[in-house]
Write a protein that holds these residues in place. Structure first.
Motif, PDB file in Angstrom:
ATOM      1  N   ASP A 168      -3.417  11.694 -46.156  1.00 41.65           N
ATOM      2  CA  ASP A 168      -2.902  11.932 -47.510  1.00 41.65           C
ATOM      3  C   ASP A 168      -2.275  10.701 -48.154  1.00 41.65           C
ATOM      4  O   ASP A 168      -1.884  10.742 -49.328  1.00 41.65           O
ATOM      5  CB  ASP A 168      -1.839  13.049 -47.498  1.00 41.65           C
ATOM      6  CG  ASP A 168      -2.445  14.413 -47.235  1.00 41.65           C
ATOM      7  OD1 ASP A 168      -3.597  14.634 -47.643  1.00 41.65           O
ATOM      8  OD2 ASP A 168      -1.758  15.254 -46.620  1.00 41.65           O
ATOM      9  N   ALA A 191      -3.086  14.311 -53.102  1.00 41.23           N
ATOM     10  CA  ALA A 191      -2.057  14.922 -52.255  1.00 41.23           C
ATOM     11  C   ALA A 191      -0.714  15.063 -52.961  1.00 41.23           C
ATOM     12  O   ALA A 191       0.187  15.740 -52.438  1.00 41.23           O
ATOM     13  CB  ALA A 191      -1.885  14.101 -50.980  1.00 41.23           C
ATOM     14  N   LEU A 209       2.957  16.070 -45.461  1.00 41.14           N
ATOM     15  CA  LEU A 209       1.735  15.278 -45.578  1.00 41.14           C
ATOM     16  C   LEU A 209       1.059  15.103 -44.227  1.00 41.14           C
ATOM     17  O   LEU A 209       1.721  15.140 -43.187  1.00 41.14           O
ATOM     18  CB  LEU A 209       2.048  13.875 -46.124  1.00 41.14           C
ATOM     19  CG  LEU A 209       2.489  13.706 -47.577  1.00 41.14           C
ATOM     20  CD1 LEU A 209       2.774  12.235 -47.840  1.00 41.14           C
ATOM     21  CD2 LEU A 209       1.454  14.236 -48.550  1.00 41.14           C
TER      22      LEU A 209
END
Length: 528
Positions: free
Chosen positions: A265, A204, A261
């Motif tokens: 993540d 991520a 996010l």
């Protein structure tokens, strides 16, 4: 509760074993002073709070011998990009270019828990240092030659210790400050923010900005910082009517992080709501009681100087306290501590407030005017500043009475050649008050003057290709450029690396040497 009848005597009692207290304790321990450091907590707080360091602080870490131990937890600070009301880049705050003036990356990020552990390990490695955790201060009584302190352990047992000085590094709600009756002055900044730390999954990280950022969006200002490894921090301004306790709940935190996010993540490491304050103590010393760090000042975090300021307090005070405890200088030398550090904190806080108020603008029309003004300052393009431009010099205190060039600034640290290798200047010359001489000209008169002051070691610095005998050879021309820029041939530098004063010729160096010697040994005037 019962009171232990025994009383133990120390040179210094340090209250608070966070970074400021640990550095102060380590510096005192290195000089052999009997030091007791206490903390009401039994362990280091295991989540990140401070996140930024600068080259001045890392220089002190290297001087202390802990730089190598903490290097694994430190990384360079990325540039910080500021985005305006409409998402456009309006300003960048970056680092100065190499060769770095103090010998280290000018701005860094770090992970506080392991760094704090290393600072504590270093401090407790000295035989003269005793550390006690789970112990709190309950009272202080000043006498003419000492302070009597009452301490309470985890079992409620009370005991008394005495110390020649007490140093309060016990945080924003400092018990030492309260007992000493020291007031806080309001520098007029009070904003509610949520600070969120996330350990982001490797996959991520690419979704996130690759530089730190300030999103100066009037709908909700947000700061984004890139920490070491996969640590990322968001500082999110809370809006009127939002309940800080509710906003801290994980489900609400992830909603706020939604533009960047999703919960899958990463790991939510910490979410804590704060009021970002700007406060400074009216006095930093009441007789034999002295405060430092958050006990003495609190400021908004917008350029990451909060912990740096506390460690500047420790390094400023430690060399002065060392001289006073050893009888080399009178107690009045400590008056320069408030004079120097309070002014520095107020000036830097003013600059941080200006940046913060610019970031925090909530009115859309005013925010667009701000963006246009900043872009105009850059000639129509995003303006680039360096973090180092923002840090002021010392302007008052134990400095030469002559307002010479570079007075109160940090002295550079060039790399000094040692065969084919180069070492930082401090490792070659050692610490303490020092004289530095430009070795590119005739130095005989300057060297003769400095030889009359054996307590002030002198070093003559010349370029690497110089044939001058008896000189240290610098690798990158950092110090030669500094001498040229300021038009001086010599400087007297304090143990905390601030310039006491400079000289353009032998006559000025003679006057400067007489002045520093006189003031160190008792004829001290504090400029305010």
């Amino acid at each position: 509760m019962t009171m232990s009848p025994a009383t133990t005597d120390y040179d210094v009692l340090v209250v608070g074993f966070g970074p400021t207290g640990a550095v102060a304790t380590g510096l005192l321990g290195r000089n052999g002073h009997r030091t007791l450091v206490i903390d009401r907590l039994t362990d280091i707080y295991d989540k990140p709070r401070a996140i930024a360091l600068d080259h001045e602080i890392f220089r002190h870490f290297d001087n202390m011998g802990v730089a190598e131990a903490i290097a694994a937890y430190v990384e360079p600070f990325t540039a910080s990009e500021h985005f305006g009301a409409d998402g456009q880049l309006i300003r960048r705050i970056d680092m100065i270019a190499k060769p770095y003036p103090l010998g280290y990356t000018p701005s860094m990020v770090f992970s506080q828990p392991p760094v704090e552990a290393e600072l504590r390990r270093h401090a407790t490695g000295f035989a003269s240092v005793q550390a006690e955790l789970g112990v709190e201060l309950t009272g202080l009584v000043q006498r003419s030659d000492r302070v009597e302190a009452t301490l309470k352990d985890a079992g409620g047992q009370l005991r008394r210790v005495t110390a020649r000085y007490v140093l309060g590094c016990d945080g924003a709600s400092s018990m030492v400050r309260q007992i000493a009756g020291i007031a806080l002055e309001d520098l007029i900044f009070d904003e509610p923010w949520l600070v969120v730390d996330v350990r982001v999954n490797q996959a991520a990280l690419a979704k996130l900005p690759q530089n730190s950022a300030q999103f100066c969006n009037p709908a909700r200002p947000v700061s984004f910082l890139i920490g070491p490894k996969n640590h990322r921090r968001w500082e999110i301004m809370l809006l009127p009517g939002e309940d800080p306790r509710q906003v801290e709940r994980p489900e609400n935190v992830w909603k706020l992080l939604g533009p960047w996010l999703a919960p899958e993540d990463g790991e939510l490491w910490r979410a804590a709501s704060y009021r970002f304050h700007a406060l400074v103590a009216s006095e930093w010393r009441n007789g034999r009681i002295i405060i430092a760090g958050d006990a003495a000042h609190q400021q908004p975090p917008f350029i990451g100087q909060g912990m740096c300021q506390g460690l500047r307090d420790a390094t400023n005070l430690a060399w002065k306290l060392d001289r006073v405890l050893k009888g080399a200088s009178p107690d009045s030398l400590l008056d320069s501590y408030t004079a120097e550090r309070k002014q520095h904190v107020i000036e830097l806080t003013g600059k941080i407030k200006a940046i913060g108020q610019s970031i925090c603008e909530r009115d859309p029309a005013a925010a667009r005017q701000r963006d246009a003004r900043i872009l105009a300052e850059g000639g129509g393009k995003p303006l680039t500043l360096t973090r180092q431009e923002i840090i002021p010099p010392l302007r008052a205190g134990f400095l030469s009475e002559r307002d010479g060039a570079a007075r109160g600034t940090l002295f550079p640290q060039p790399r000094i050649m040692n065969g084919r290798e180069a070492r930082p200047l401090d490792q070659v010359t050692g610490l303490g008050l020092r004289i530095f001489i430009d070795g590119r000209g005739d130095t005989s008169a300057l060297a003769a003057l400095s030889a009359a002051y054996p307590d002030l070691p002198a070093a003559t610095i010349a370029p690497a290709d110089s044939g001058q005998p008896g000189t240290l050879k610098e690798a990158d021309g950092v110090l030669a450029g500094w001498f040229d820029r300021h038009g001086v041939v010599a400087a007297i530098v304090r143990p905390d690396h601030y310039v006491f004063g400079t000289a353009r010729n032998a006559d000025e160096l003679d006057r400067l040497l007489r002045e520093v010697s006189s003031r160190l040994h008792g004829h001290i005037t504090i400029r305010i």
